[in-house]
Enzyme design. Structure first.
Site, PDB file in Angstrom:
ATOM      1  N   PHE A  34       0.844  -1.192   0.000  1.00  0.00           N
ATOM      2  CA  PHE A  34       0.000   0.000   0.000  1.00  0.00           C
ATOM      3  C   PHE A  34       0.883   1.247   0.000  1.00  0.00           C
ATOM      4  CE2 PHE A  34      -2.892  -3.235   1.166  1.00  0.00           C
ATOM      5  CZ  PHE A  34      -4.161  -2.782   0.853  1.00  0.00           C
ATOM      6  N   ALA A  35       0.780   2.039  -1.071  1.00  0.00           N
ATOM      7  CA  ALA A  35       1.518   3.298  -1.195  1.00  0.00           C
ATOM      8  C   ALA A  35       0.501   4.430  -1.180  1.00  0.00           C
ATOM      9  CB  ALA A  35       2.336   3.309  -2.483  1.00  0.00           C
ATOM     10  N   TYR A  81       3.305   7.652   2.026  1.00  0.00           N
ATOM     11  CA  TYR A  81       4.021   6.376   1.913  1.00  0.00           C
ATOM     12  C   TYR A  81       4.423   6.058   0.471  1.00  0.00           C
ATOM     13  CZ  TYR A  81       3.452   5.054   6.778  1.00  0.00           C
ATOM     14  OH  TYR A  81       3.554   4.998   8.149  1.00  0.00           O
ATOM     15  N   ASP A 107       4.375  -4.431   4.070  1.00  0.00           N
ATOM     16  CA  ASP A 107       4.407  -2.971   4.156  1.00  0.00           C
ATOM     17  C   ASP A 107       5.361  -2.413   3.108  1.00  0.00           C
ATOM     18  OD1 ASP A 107       2.622  -2.900   6.235  1.00  0.00           O
ATOM     19  OD2 ASP A 107       4.151  -2.757   7.801  1.00  0.00           O
ATOM     20  N   HIS A 143       7.112 -11.239  14.899  1.00  0.00           N
ATOM     21  CA  HIS A 143       7.421  -9.824  15.081  1.00  0.00           C
ATOM     22  C   HIS A 143       8.799  -9.694  15.725  1.00  0.00           C
ATOM     23  CE1 HIS A 143       7.090  -5.630  16.151  1.00  0.00           C
ATOM     24  NE2 HIS A 143       5.883  -5.545  15.611  1.00  0.00           N
ATOM     25  N   GLU A 175      -3.270  -5.664  12.909  1.00  0.00           N
ATOM     26  CA  GLU A 175      -2.338  -6.630  13.500  1.00  0.00           C
ATOM     27  C   GLU A 175      -2.978  -7.390  14.660  1.00  0.00           C
ATOM     28  OE1 GLU A 175       2.138  -5.949  13.832  1.00  0.00           O
ATOM     29  OE2 GLU A 175       1.441  -5.503  15.881  1.00  0.00           O
TER      30      GLU A 175
END
Length: 349
Positions: A115-116, A120, A207, A229, A299
């Site tokens: 996702f941009a 971002y 991401d 994580h 998350e």
């Protein structure tokens, strides 16, 4: 007398039947006694079997590699399998050549989603350029870019290799960054049905504010996979930042939990990714109707889904998702995908 007559008739019937069976057996033997076995008969049977049970399996190409040693596992310093027998992928636990050989025979296709949105978009060019060097090298890949700035993505003029393409998926922007991250589950779920199912076999969802810096290949693929994580993988479950409010659909009590998974790196077969994202999206809608927003948004729902469905079927070690702020560690033989340094407050504003 009637009994004797019936017995004699039955006796005659069995004698005649036995003679006929012997006669036909002798004819069959005479017809084939001078014939040799024709191997093509076996081949035609095999071909029929594969026609009714799917594509014919081909032997892998000849490969030379060290013999696996049953009493000498390649990694003894880290956990390599979960309690439900899902492999945990570390450097040294797989052979890339074997896996690539298997993958190419199947003709599978991989999609990489990111996702941009808003600021971002500045991370997209280094993200794809490093993916070209390290992600599924030599294999066909569709880069699915969800963005609210389609023209700006085109202006970046990113060059990708043969068999790889950038596909722009226009989506709305949202005022809060929390809404952007939570809407990802809905967007991926929707497009799974609209196009992913007909274009790729596996999805890798990550991401964009990251860069690849070492090999990431087909060893990550499974029905559904998650990633440990980097901030929590050596900590106890009491330190996990699960959603702790019982009213939330993402709730996990303090005495439960296997691992803490990162929301920015998951994937699997398209149908399994659809199940995951669709579940999380509807759980969010339920919470929203009750004025609840889970502590870590998408998350939190991802962790709840994995825990209570005893998934994923493969787990990626922190090699596949690292942060420079965490330094290095003896158990990390490679760092494959790493977060970019940035001013989070500025980017999210």
């Amino acid at each position: 007398m009637a009994f004797l007559e019936g017995f004699q008739r039955s006796r005659r019937f069995f004698l005649i039947g036995g003679f006929m069976v012997a006669f036909f057996c002798s004819l069959s033997w005479y017809a084939v006694k001078d014939r040799k076995w024709d191997p093509s008969i076996q081949h035609s049977c095999e071909e029929y079997w594969f026609r009714i049970n799917g594509q014919k399996e081909n032997r892998l190409q000849r490969m030379l590699y060290p013999k696996p040693e049953t009493l000498k596992p390649p990694r003894t310093d880290v956990l390599t399998v979960s309690p439900w027998l899902a492999p945990i992928v570390w450097e040294g636990s797989f052979n890339t050549e074997i896996l690539n050989n298997q993958f190419r025979q199947k003709g599978w296709r991989v999609g990489l989603t990111t996702f941009a949105i808003k600021k971002y978009i500045r991370f997209l060019k280094p993200f794809i350029e490093t993916a070209e060097k390290f992600f599924m090298v030599g294999l066909p890949v569709n880069y699915y870019v969800f963005t609210d700035q389609a023209s700006n993505v085109t202006d970046l003029n990113i060059i990708v290799g043969t068999g790889r393409q950038i596909i722009i998926l226009e989506v709305p922007s949202y005022e809060r960054w929390q809404d952007v991250t939570m809407r990802r589950m809905q967007m991926i779920s929707d497009v799974c049905q609209q196009r992913f199912a007909s274009e790729v076999d596996y999805l890798v969802c990550v991401d964009v504010d990251m860069r690849f810096q070492d090999h990431v290949g087909v060893e990550i693929l499974s029905d559904v996979f998650g990633t440990l994580h980097p901030a929590f993988f050596v900590k106890g479950r009491d330190k996990f930042t699960y959603e702790r409010r019982p009213e939330s659909q993402a709730y996990i009590p303090e005495d439960e939990g296997d691992f803490y998974y990162a929301g920015g790196y998951f994937g699997g077969k398209v149908e399994e990714v659809y199940k995951l994202t669709n579940h999380c999206h509807h759980a969010m809608l339920t919470d929203k109707a009750n004025n609840i927003e889970a502590i870590w948004h998408d998350e939190s729902y991802l962790n709840s889904y994995f825990l209570y469905n005893k998934k994923p079927t493969k787990i990626l070690s922190p090699e596949y998702l690292w942060n420079e702020m965490d330094g290095t560690a003896f158990y990390l033989r490679k760092i494959r995908f790493i977060a970019l340094q940035k001013n989070m407050a500025e980017v999210r504003t």
